[in-house]
Write a protein that holds these residues in place. Sequence first.
Motif, PDB file in Angstrom:
ATOM      1  N   MET A  89       0.860  -1.178   0.000  1.00 48.84           N
ATOM      2  CA  MET A  89       0.000   0.000   0.000  1.00 48.84           C
ATOM      3  C   MET A  89       0.896   1.227   0.000  1.00 48.84           C
ATOM      4  O   MET A  89       1.880   1.297   0.750  1.00 48.84           O
ATOM      5  CB  MET A  89      -0.931   0.029   1.202  1.00 48.84           C
ATOM      6  N   ASN A  90       0.553   2.198  -0.842  1.00 48.99           N
ATOM      7  CA  ASN A  90       1.370   3.389  -1.023  1.00 48.99           C
ATOM      8  C   ASN A  90       0.515   4.622  -0.771  1.00 48.99           C
ATOM      9  O   ASN A  90      -0.562   4.764  -1.343  1.00 48.99           O
ATOM     10  CB  ASN A  90       1.917   3.407  -2.457  1.00 48.99           C
ATOM     11  N   TYR A  91       1.010   5.523   0.101  1.00 49.85           N
ATOM     12  CA  TYR A  91       0.317   6.777   0.401  1.00 49.85           C
ATOM     13  C   TYR A  91       1.292   7.929   0.140  1.00 49.85           C
ATOM     14  O   TYR A  91       2.433   7.907   0.651  1.00 49.85           O
ATOM     15  CB  TYR A  91      -0.139   6.817   1.854  1.00 49.85           C
ATOM     16  N   GLN A  92       0.860   8.946  -0.635  1.00 47.36           N
ATOM     17  CA  GLN A  92       1.750  10.041  -0.994  1.00 47.36           C
ATOM     18  C   GLN A  92       0.995  11.365  -1.046  1.00 47.36           C
ATOM     19  O   GLN A  92      -0.173  11.405  -1.442  1.00 47.36           O
ATOM     20  CB  GLN A  92       2.399   9.771  -2.351  1.00 47.36           C
ATOM     21  N   LEU A  93       1.693  12.434  -0.672  1.00 48.68           N
ATOM     22  CA  LEU A  93       1.196  13.798  -0.795  1.00 48.68           C
ATOM     23  C   LEU A  93       2.296  14.630  -1.431  1.00 48.68           C
ATOM     24  O   LEU A  93       3.484  14.436  -1.128  1.00 48.68           O
ATOM     25  CB  LEU A  93       0.841  14.392   0.575  1.00 48.68           C
ATOM     26  N   GLY A  94       1.928  15.564  -2.322  1.00 49.63           N
ATOM     27  CA  GLY A  94       2.956  16.377  -2.960  1.00 49.63           C
ATOM     28  C   GLY A  94       2.410  17.652  -3.549  1.00 49.63           C
ATOM     29  O   GLY A  94       1.189  17.857  -3.633  1.00 49.63           O
ATOM     30  N   THR A  95       3.334  18.509  -3.973  1.00 47.63           N
ATOM     31  CA  THR A  95       2.969  19.783  -4.580  1.00 47.63           C
ATOM     32  C   THR A  95       4.008  20.173  -5.618  1.00 47.63           C
ATOM     33  O   THR A  95       5.190  19.785  -5.503  1.00 47.63           O
ATOM     34  CB  THR A  95       2.845  20.887  -3.505  1.00 47.63           C
ATOM     35  N   VAL A  96       3.570  20.924  -6.649  1.00 49.13           N
ATOM     36  CA  VAL A  96       4.446  21.383  -7.732  1.00 49.13           C
ATOM     37  C   VAL A  96       4.155  22.856  -7.990  1.00 49.13           C
ATOM     38  O   VAL A  96       2.989  23.260  -8.065  1.00 49.13           O
ATOM     39  CB  VAL A  96       4.216  20.571  -9.027  1.00 49.13           C
ATOM     40  N   PHE A  97       5.238  23.638  -8.133  1.00 45.24           N
ATOM     41  CA  PHE A  97       5.114  25.073  -8.424  1.00 45.24           C
ATOM     42  C   PHE A  97       6.012  25.414  -9.601  1.00 45.24           C
ATOM     43  O   PHE A  97       7.146  24.933  -9.688  1.00 45.24           O
ATOM     44  CB  PHE A  97       5.519  25.909  -7.209  1.00 45.24           C
ATOM     45  N   LYS A  98       5.508  26.254 -10.522  1.00 52.21           N
ATOM     46  CA  LYS A  98       6.310  26.669 -11.671  1.00 52.21           C
ATOM     47  C   LYS A  98       6.057  28.129 -11.991  1.00 52.21           C
ATOM     48  O   LYS A  98       4.912  28.577 -12.053  1.00 52.21           O
ATOM     49  CB  LYS A  98       5.979  25.818 -12.900  1.00 52.21           C
ATOM     50  N   SER A  99       7.167  28.844 -12.203  1.00 51.23           N
ATOM     51  CA  SER A  99       7.113  30.203 -12.731  1.00 51.23           C
ATOM     52  C   SER A  99       8.321  30.381 -13.631  1.00 51.23           C
ATOM     53  O   SER A  99       9.145  29.471 -13.766  1.00 51.23           O
ATOM     54  CB  SER A  99       7.132  31.230 -11.593  1.00 51.23           C
ATOM     55  N   SER A 100       8.459  31.557 -14.228  1.00 51.87           N
ATOM     56  CA  SER A 100       9.606  31.770 -15.111  1.00 51.87           C
ATOM     57  C   SER A 100      10.917  31.742 -14.338  1.00 51.87           C
ATOM     58  O   SER A 100      11.956  31.382 -14.892  1.00 51.87           O
ATOM     59  CB  SER A 100       9.462  33.113 -15.835  1.00 51.87           C
ATOM     60  N   LYS A 101      10.868  32.078 -13.056  1.00 53.85           N
ATOM     61  CA  LYS A 101      12.078  32.113 -12.239  1.00 53.85           C
ATOM     62  C   LYS A 101      12.327  30.830 -11.467  1.00 53.85           C
ATOM     63  O   LYS A 101      13.472  30.497 -11.156  1.00 53.85           O
ATOM     64  CB  LYS A 101      11.992  33.281 -11.240  1.00 53.85           C
ATOM     65  N   LEU A 102      11.264  30.109 -11.117  1.00 51.96           N
ATOM     66  CA  LEU A 102      11.415  28.975 -10.202  1.00 51.96           C
ATOM     67  C   LEU A 102      10.514  27.825 -10.609  1.00 51.96           C
ATOM     68  O   LEU A 102       9.334  28.016 -10.913  1.00 51.96           O
ATOM     69  CB  LEU A 102      11.061  29.417  -8.777  1.00 51.96           C
ATOM     70  N   THR A 103      11.086  26.622 -10.611  1.00 53.96           N
ATOM     71  CA  THR A 103      10.290  25.401 -10.665  1.00 53.96           C
ATOM     72  C   THR A 103      10.677  24.560  -9.460  1.00 53.96           C
ATOM     73  O   THR A 103      11.862  24.355  -9.184  1.00 53.96           O
ATOM     74  CB  THR A 103      10.513  24.623 -11.978  1.00 53.96           C
ATOM     75  N   ALA A 104       9.667  24.113  -8.701  1.00 53.70           N
ATOM     76  CA  ALA A 104       9.940  23.398  -7.456  1.00 53.70           C
ATOM     77  C   ALA A 104       8.848  22.371  -7.205  1.00 53.70           C
ATOM     78  O   ALA A 104       7.685  22.571  -7.573  1.00 53.70           O
ATOM     79  CB  ALA A 104      10.018  24.367  -6.280  1.00 53.70           C
ATOM     80  N   SER A 105       9.219  21.269  -6.589  1.00 47.25           N
ATOM     81  CA  SER A 105       8.252  20.242  -6.200  1.00 47.25           C
ATOM     82  C   SER A 105       8.740  19.562  -4.930  1.00 47.25           C
ATOM     83  O   SER A 105       9.947  19.519  -4.652  1.00 47.25           O
ATOM     84  CB  SER A 105       8.055  19.215  -7.312  1.00 47.25           C
ATOM     85  N   ALA A 106       7.800  19.039  -4.146  1.00 44.74           N
ATOM     86  CA  ALA A 106       8.126  18.349  -2.894  1.00 44.74           C
ATOM     87  C   ALA A 106       7.051  17.304  -2.628  1.00 44.74           C
ATOM     88  O   ALA A 106       5.896  17.451  -3.055  1.00 44.74           O
ATOM     89  CB  ALA A 106       8.221  19.334  -1.741  1.00 44.74           C
ATOM     90  N   ASP A 107       7.419  16.243  -1.907  1.00 38.94           N
ATOM     91  CA  ASP A 107       6.452  15.192  -1.587  1.00 38.94           C
ATOM     92  C   ASP A 107       6.871  14.446  -0.339  1.00 38.94           C
ATOM     93  O   ASP A 107       8.037  14.491   0.070  1.00 38.94           O
ATOM     94  CB  ASP A 107       6.320  14.215  -2.759  1.00 38.94           C
ATOM     95  N   VAL A 108       5.908  13.769   0.273  1.00 34.37           N
ATOM     96  CA  VAL A 108       6.146  12.831   1.376  1.00 34.37           C
ATOM     97  C   VAL A 108       5.450  11.528   1.016  1.00 34.37           C
ATOM     98  O   VAL A 108       4.460  11.519   0.280  1.00 34.37           O
ATOM     99  CB  VAL A 108       5.619  13.365   2.721  1.00 34.37           C
ATOM    100  N   TYR A 109       5.980  10.399   1.520  1.00 27.52           N
ATOM    101  CA  TYR A 109       5.387   9.108   1.191  1.00 27.52           C
ATOM    102  C   TYR A 109       5.499   8.135   2.348  1.00 27.52           C
ATOM    103  O   TYR A 109       6.368   8.265   3.222  1.00 27.52           O
ATOM    104  CB  TYR A 109       6.038   8.509  -0.053  1.00 27.52           C
ATOM    105  N   TYR A 110       4.593   7.152   2.343  1.00 25.74           N
ATOM    106  CA  TYR A 110       4.612   6.044   3.299  1.00 25.74           C
ATOM    107  C   TYR A 110       4.136   4.800   2.562  1.00 25.74           C
ATOM    108  O   TYR A 110       3.062   4.796   1.961  1.00 25.74           O
ATOM    109  CB  TYR A 110       3.707   6.327   4.496  1.00 25.74           C
TER     110      TYR A 110
END
Length: 743
Positions: free
Chosen positions: A552-573
């Motif tokens: 069983m896999n549980y995950q949460l994450g987010t993604v952000f993009k602009s002309s200056k910055l692209t970033a993503s982060a997540d947690v999992y269990y």
Amino acid sequence: MYKKKFRLRPLISGLFHASMLTALPGTLWAYDLGSVSSGAGNSNEAIPPAESASANAPTQGSLTATEPQSVINRNYIENTQTGASTYVDNAAIAPGVWSVSPNGPGGSDQGGLVMRSFQDGQYNVTFDGIPFADGADFTHHVNTYFLGQDTGEVTVDRGPGRASTVGDSTYGGTIALRSNDPQGDPAATVRSQVGSFNSRLVGFQYDTGVMQNYGDASGFIDYNHYQTDGALTNGNERRGNVFAKFIKPLNEDTAITVVAMQNNTFQNASPGATAQQISKYGSNYGLNQNPLSTGYVGYNNDQFTSNFDYIGLQTRFGDWKIDNKVYTTSYAHNAMNGNNPNGASGQTLAGAGNGLLLSGGNTALGSNIAGVTGLTAYTSYGDILRATRALGNDDLNFGLWIERQLHQSWTNNVDLSTGGLGSIINQAGVANGGNQAETSSMNTIQPYVEYIWRPTSKWSITPGLKFNDFNRTYNSAYDTTVGGAFAYSHSWASLLPSLDAHYYISDNWSAYGQAAAGMQAPMLFGSFYNANQPIQPNTAVGLSYLAPEKTMNYQLGTVFKSSKLTASADVYYITNNNLSQQSAVGNLITVQNIGAVHYQGVEGEATYNLGSGFNAYGNYSLNSYTSAIPIQNAPQSTAALGMLYEHNKTNASLIAKEIGSRWGGTDVNGNYVHFGSYTTVNLATGYNFGSLGWAKDAKLEFQLDDLFNRTDMIAYAGSTQGGNALYWTLPGRMFSLNLSASF
């Protein structure tokens, strides 16, 4: 006036509506056939400006992703990787990913890729959406399929995916490879590469361009020959690879894609070296030149042949989209090895048990040299059907993956001192003389259905259900496990639900959550009764079978993009009720059951545009697990930090990757081997000359890997038959100079 009907675009740039990106993961749509969904809010991920963070990021998330995902584009592969690189080398930069290439990039089939804490065989690899693996243990033969030269993009999906993510081993994630697209204009390209360890590559590619006289068909064919002496002593490799892709539009709504690949590789591969051998002969010790040793280069060689072919049909009509691929793959490995190479078991050895000199011969063979010859071969036939039906703002997705793989293998003990392939012998005191042969088959059926519900323009919620049915048959004239002839057939099956939710916080910021179940059937090695493994009784046939791994896999994450910055982060269990891991012992593979394992971690990546062509990049992952015994070669953390420059005709990058501490298997005293963290730094630079008169496009590229010449022991490679641990080391500083020109 002629009017072009179709436009070629990269997949990540938004070939079609984002709802289709989430609906058909791993599907390659060669042409922009448009969207069938009228749902608002999930707009295309726009093609990034050339100077933006997104255009120059080594890895980045996608605003449409519903699980942790790192996209590695063609630009990064072309600017920082050698022409002989494999997907293992390409994906190494991603958070949570660690690759081991002990003989240099693309230098052998040894080593591999670890994602989070999952080894090869515990994650999925696809090419243009088609899974390919050895059905015996679900591993992937890295150096016998695709060159980085023909890979357009690598997507590292760190999760089991939706119900529509098909494959025999998906719970650990998916490495999704996408083939290069044909160029719009005709061109002939030649390339040449020279590098460390006497490495050299020559290649030729011909692009037809869009052929108006043939209904706008386009395609290319690419041939590459690579040869190296190897970073490890006597680690020779020769490889020839041909890859072709053709696309033919039938009308504005339908296109056919044909892909064919053929590969032939020869290698002298080391099984790894003991600490004593590394201390005495250097970190690059692999094989030797002593014909009285089972580690002699002449006794240890592999010949691989393989192919990968498919025909794909993509069409749109009304509210429907259909993608179907029928395919076949094959693999054959002819091997000859010394018995227990780089080990001392069963031999009277001179020196300190280093396996180099044979003074008394093998006890079973007198003064002769014990060895093993063998064949592993399989052919797969399959079909993947994916369909999407638009229902207002929503989409109904369903499909079916079916595959049949026919597998055969044999091993014979031989006397290598007779020359050639050696004469077959019977080992004294070993059942059937230690010689075996088997045939087997693996049949997979995976139908799935999922519904993408969009209650608002910002939300999409997708429940899904996949049925995984895996059947294995096995037939052996003599099997050492049961001590005689043995045949069986067994199926493992499970319903696998998935649920994800995706939310647009703003046009350039998204968040997601996912829960999904997974199942993996046991490996061929002892997939029937084994006293050390959990079993499922089968009284009807008087046998017991290994229980499958269920996760069983549980995950949460987010993604952000602009002309200056692209970033993503997540947690999992992640939970696994019944983990098995395999390791090499001499010429054999052993399977060990660990039992229940829990995985957990956090991951992130970001690229920031500094202006004037400069971009700063970094990623980090903290990956831990809870288990009864250590998981082999599972880093507790990974991190990367670098600076990239690309402006006008010049590109350059300097990137450091750190791999955290990890455990290996046991040494001769039964103690688990521990490895400390290490960092390597890679430099790459290139210049595009553009038109030089004799060529319309010419490029010169230079890569210098492992700038500070690290040669540490970094990974557990298995053990000798005497229980002495074998290790992989870093290959040390190496360079590659690449020149290509198009006419």
